[in-house]
Design a protein around this motif. Structure first.
Motif: not given
Lengths: 302, 363
Positions: A85-86, A88-96, A246-248
Motif C-alpha cells: 500500500y502506498r 497508510f493514512w488513506r487506509l485509515v480514512f477508508n476505515t473511518l 488497493a487504495e480503497n
C-alpha cells in the motif's frame, strides 16, 4: 448464655473461613482462562516496540523497533521488498469512513425504527419483530453472492470509492434490524406519560421524540453507536469481496495482507499495525463502558 | 379561561368500551372532579380532553368549538400526571421553561415567568436540581409549576396527589383548591379518592364502567345518590344495604327484611310502589344516620353488638341483621360491649330505597 455466645463466635469464624476459601477458588478459576489472553496482548505490545522477534515476553532491542516497526505511519507499506500500500493514512480514512458511515446510518435508522416498533400498533408488527430474530441467526456471508449480483446489476461493483460507500449501505442494512430490536427495549422503558406531557406542553410528535424521548435513551444510542462503529471497523469480508482497488481497502484487509506468505512476515510491523488497529476499540470501551453496562434507561422516580 | 362540553363521548379500545356515551358540561372557572374506581374510564376521558386519545364517537367542545381534531399542543392546557412525568434529563428550571420555550417566548419573559411560578409554589431554591434529586412532594410542585407557567386555559390533573404520603396529601389538597380558586382556571381533576373529590371539587362526576352515574355537588351525592353504585361509593364507611321486600297491608306500606320490618309513611309508600319494577328492594341507611339506644324504643330495630371498631372520636358498632353486617357510627362515650342487646333508631327521612333490579334510587 455464655455457651451460646462462644458457639456463635465459632459459627462466624467458620463462615468467614468458608468465604475466604470460596473467594480463592472463584478467583483462581476466573484467572486461568485469562492467562492466554494476557500473554497474547503482552506479546503484542512488547513485540510492537522490539526490533527483533520476541519470545516469552522478554523485550528484545526496544528502542530499535520503534522506527522499524512503525515505519508504515510515514512511508509505503512494504513486505519482502514489494509495495503493498502506498499510503497508510488513506487506509485509515477508508476505515473511518466505513465505520462512521455505518454508525451514522445505523443510528439514524434504528432510533426511528425502534421508536416506531415500540410505540405504534400496525399490521405485521409482530411477524416483523419475530423475523428480525430469525434473520439474525442467518450468517451474513450467505448474502455475499446475492449482493454481488445486485451490485453488478446496479453498476456499483468495482467502482472504487463509490463501492466503499455502497458497502456502508450494505453494512447499515445488515446491522440495523438487530439494533432496532435493542433500541425498542430502551424506548419501551420510557413511560408514555413523559411523551404525553411533552405533547401537552406544545411538542409535535416528532419534536417530543427528539426533545424528550431521544435524550432519555441516550445510553441505548451510545451502545448502538459503539457496536456499529466496531462492526464497521472490523469489517473484512464485504470490503475484500466487493472492492477491487488497493487504495480503497480498509485496515482489516491490509492487516490480513501482512500475514500472508509467512516467510516474509515482519512480526515487528505486524504487531505495531495490530496495536494501531486495536486502538479505537480500546478507547471506545474505556470511555463508554458505563453506557454499555447500564441497560436501565432512566432513574425514574414515581 | 374556557368552558368544556362533552357530547356523547365514547372511546373504544378494540372491543372494550372504556367510555360510553358521556355527556358532561364544565363551566368556565369550575373545578370538576371525575371520580370512580380504577378502570372506570376517568383517565381515558381526561386524555381525550387533552387530545392524546381521539374519541371513537362524540364531540369535545371548548367554548362551543369542536376540538376533536385539534392536536394537544394547540389546546393550551396544563396537565399534571400521577407520576408527575417530569423530564428526567432537564433541570427543574428547564422543566418549567420547556413549554414556554416551545411557545418561542423571549428569554427574559421565560425567566420571569419561571421565577414567578416557582415563587408561587415555593420551589425557588430547587431550580438547579434534577428531578431525581427531589422528594415526591417537591416533584409534585414542579409538575404543577410546569403546568401553570404556560398560563393554560384548562387545567387537567390525573390523580396528582395519590403518590404523596397521607399527611402531605391533606396539605396539598387545600393548597391546590386555593390555587385553583385564586387563578380561576377551569380544572378537571381525576381521582379515585372520594374524600379528595368531595373536599376539592365544585361538582363531581361519578363514573363506573365507562358510564356517568351522577354529576352533582358533594352534598347532593351524599344526601341524594341516584343509584346503588353512587350510594355505596360515596361516604366512609359506606352506606349499609339491606335487602327487603315491599309489603302492602291494610293500606299501609312495610319494608320487610328477614329480621325486622319498617313501616313507610303513606306518601313514601305510594311513590315507591309506583316507581319500583318489582317488590324486591334494597334499603340503604348511612352508618351515621342510625342512633344506638340501650333501651327499647318504639319502631327501632332490635339487635346485638357483633364487633366494635373504635376510631378515637367515634366508635363503629357492627351488628348483624340477618346475613348482613351493618355498621353504625356512634360517639365514643357509648358504653356497650360484645353481645349487648341494642336498639337501632333511624330517621325515616334519611333512609334510601333502591330498586334491586334497576339499582336506581326510588326516593
Amino acid at each position: 448464655m455464655k455457651d451460646e455466645h462462644i458457639t456463635y463466635k465459632g459459627i462466624v469464624l467458620k463462615a468467614k473461613i468458608r468465604r475466604i476459601i470460596g473467594a480463592i477458588i472463584v478467583y483462581s478459576i476466573v484467572c486461568i482462562p485469562l492467562i492466554p489472553i494476557v500473554l497474547m496482548y503482552g506479546w503484542l505490545i512488547i513485540q510492537a516496540f522490539s526490533g527483533k522477534p520476541v519470545s516469552w515476553l522478554i523485550p528484545n532491542d526496544i528502542p530499535g523497533g520503534l522506527s522499524k516497526n512503525w515505519r508504515f505511519l510515514y512511508g509505503p507499506i512494504t513486505k519482502g521488498g514489494t509495495v503493498l500500500y502506498r499510503d497508510f493514512w488513506r487506509l485509515v480514512f477508508n476505515t473511518l469512513l466505513l465505520s462512521l458511515g455505518t454508525t451514522g446510518l445505523v443510528v439514524a435508522i434504528t432510533s426511528l425504527a425502534g421508536y416506531a416498533i415500540s410505540r405504534f400498533e400496525f399490521r405485521g408488527r409482530d411477524p416483523l419483530l419475530k423475523s428480525v430474530v430469525v434473520l439474525h441467526s442467518i450468517p451474513g456471508v450467505l448474502f455475499l453472492i446475492a449482493l454481488m449480483y445486485l451490485l453488478n446489476y446496479l453498476g456499483l461493483y468495482g467502482k472504487g470509492f463509490w463501492t466503499l460507500v455502497t458497502v456502508i449501505l450494505i453494512k447499515g442494512g445488515l446491522e440495523s434490524p438487530m439494533y432496532t430490536w435493542m433500541l425498542k427495549g430502551f424506548f419501551d422503558a420510557v413511560p408514555w406519560e413523559l411523551e404525553w406531557a411533552a405533547l401537552v406542553d406544545g411538542c409535535s410528535r416528532f419534536k417530543a421524540w427528539r426533545k424528550v424521548v431521544l435524550p432519555l435513551i441516550f445510553p441505548g444510542i451510545a451502545a448502538v453507536s459503539i457496536f456499529a462503529f466496531l462492526s464497521g471497523w472490523g469489517e473484512y469480508l464485504l470490503v475484500y469481496t466487493y472492492i477491487t482497488e488497493a487504495e480503497n481497502y480498509t485496515l482489516s484487509v491490509a492487516l490480513s495482507d501482512l500475514t500472508y506468505e509467512f516467510l516474509y512476515i515482519d512480526y515487528g510491523m505486524l504487531a505495531a499495525f495490530s496495536l494501531f488497529y486495536m486502538l479505537p476499540a480500546v478507547i471506545f470501551f474505556i470511555t463508554t463502558q458505563k453506557y454499555l453496562m447500564r441497560m436501565r434507561v432512566i432513574a425514574y422516580k414515581g | 379561561m374556557v368552558s368544556v362540553r362533552l357530547e356523547n363521548l365514547t372511546k373504544c379500545f378494540g372491543r372494550v368500551i372504556a367510555v360510553n356515551n358521556l355527556n358532561l358540561e364544565i363551566k368556565d372557572g369550575e373545578f370538576v372532579a371525575l371520580l370512580g374506581p380504577s378502570g372506570c374510564g376517568k383517565t381515558t376521558t381526561l386524555l381525550m380532553i387533552a387530545g392524546i386519545y381521539k374519541p371513537t364517537k362524540g364531540y369535545i367542545y371548548f367554548d362551543d368549538v369542536i376540538v376533536n381534531d385539534l392536536p394537544p399542543k394547540d389546546r393550551n392546557i396544563g396537565m399534571v400526571f400521577q407520576s408527575y412525568a417530569l423530564y428526567p434529563h432537564m433541570r427543574v428550571f428547564d422543566n418549567i421553561a420547556f413549554p414556554l420555550k416551545l411557545q418561542k417566548l423571549p428569554k427574559e419573559e421565560i425567566k420571569k415567568r419561571v421565577l414567578e411560578t416557582a415563587k408561587l409554589l415555593r420551589i425557588e431554591d430547587l431550580l438547579n436540581r434534577k428531578p431525581a434529586q427531589l422528594s415526591g412532594g417537591q416533584q409534585q410542585r414542579v409538575a404543577l409549576a410546569r403546568a401553570l407557567a404556560k398560563q393554560p386555559n384548562l387545567f387537567l390533573m390525573d390523580e396528582p396527589l395519590s403518590n404523596l404520603d397521607a399527611k402531605l396529601r391533606v396539605i396539598m389538597r387545600a393548597e391546590l383548591k386555593r390555587l385553583q380558586k385564586s387563578l380561576g382556571i377551569t380544572t378537571i381533576y381525576v381521582t379515585h379518592d372520594q374524600v379528595e373529590a368531595m373536599t376539592m371539587a365544585d361538582r363531581i362526576a361519578v363514573l363506573n364502567k365507562g358510564e356517568l352515574q351522577q354529576y352533582s355537588t358533594a352534598e347532593e351525592l351524599y344526601s341524594k345518590p341516584s343509584n346503588l353504585f353512587v350510594a355505596g361509593f360515596i361516604g366512609s364507611p359506606p352506606m349499609n344495604f339491606i335487602e327487603c321486600t315491599l309489603v302492602e297491608r291494610d293500606n299501609k306500606y312495610y319494608l320487610d327484611a328477614s329480621d325486622f320490618s319498617i313501616e313507610l309513611p303513606e306518601d313514601l309508600g305510594k311513590i315507591v310502589t309506583e316507581k319500583a319494577s318489582g317488590s324486591e328492594l334494597i334499603l340503604g341507611v348511612r352508618p351515621e344516620d342510625f342512633r344506638v339506644s340501650l333501651r327499647p324504643v318504639e319502631g327501632a330495630i332490635k339487635s346485638s353488638v357483633y364487633v366494635l371498631e373504635p376510631l378515637g372520636k367515634d366508635v363503629i358498632v357492627n351488628v348483624k341483621l340477618g346475613d348482613t353486617l351493618v355498621k353504625v357510627i356512634t360517639p365514643q362515650d357509648l358504653r356497650v360491649s360484645l353481645g349487648d342487646t341494642i336498639w337501632l333508631v333511624y330517621d325515616i327521612n334519611k333512609i334510601h330505597i333502591f330498586d334491586k333490579k334497576t339499582e336506581k334510587a326510588l326516593i
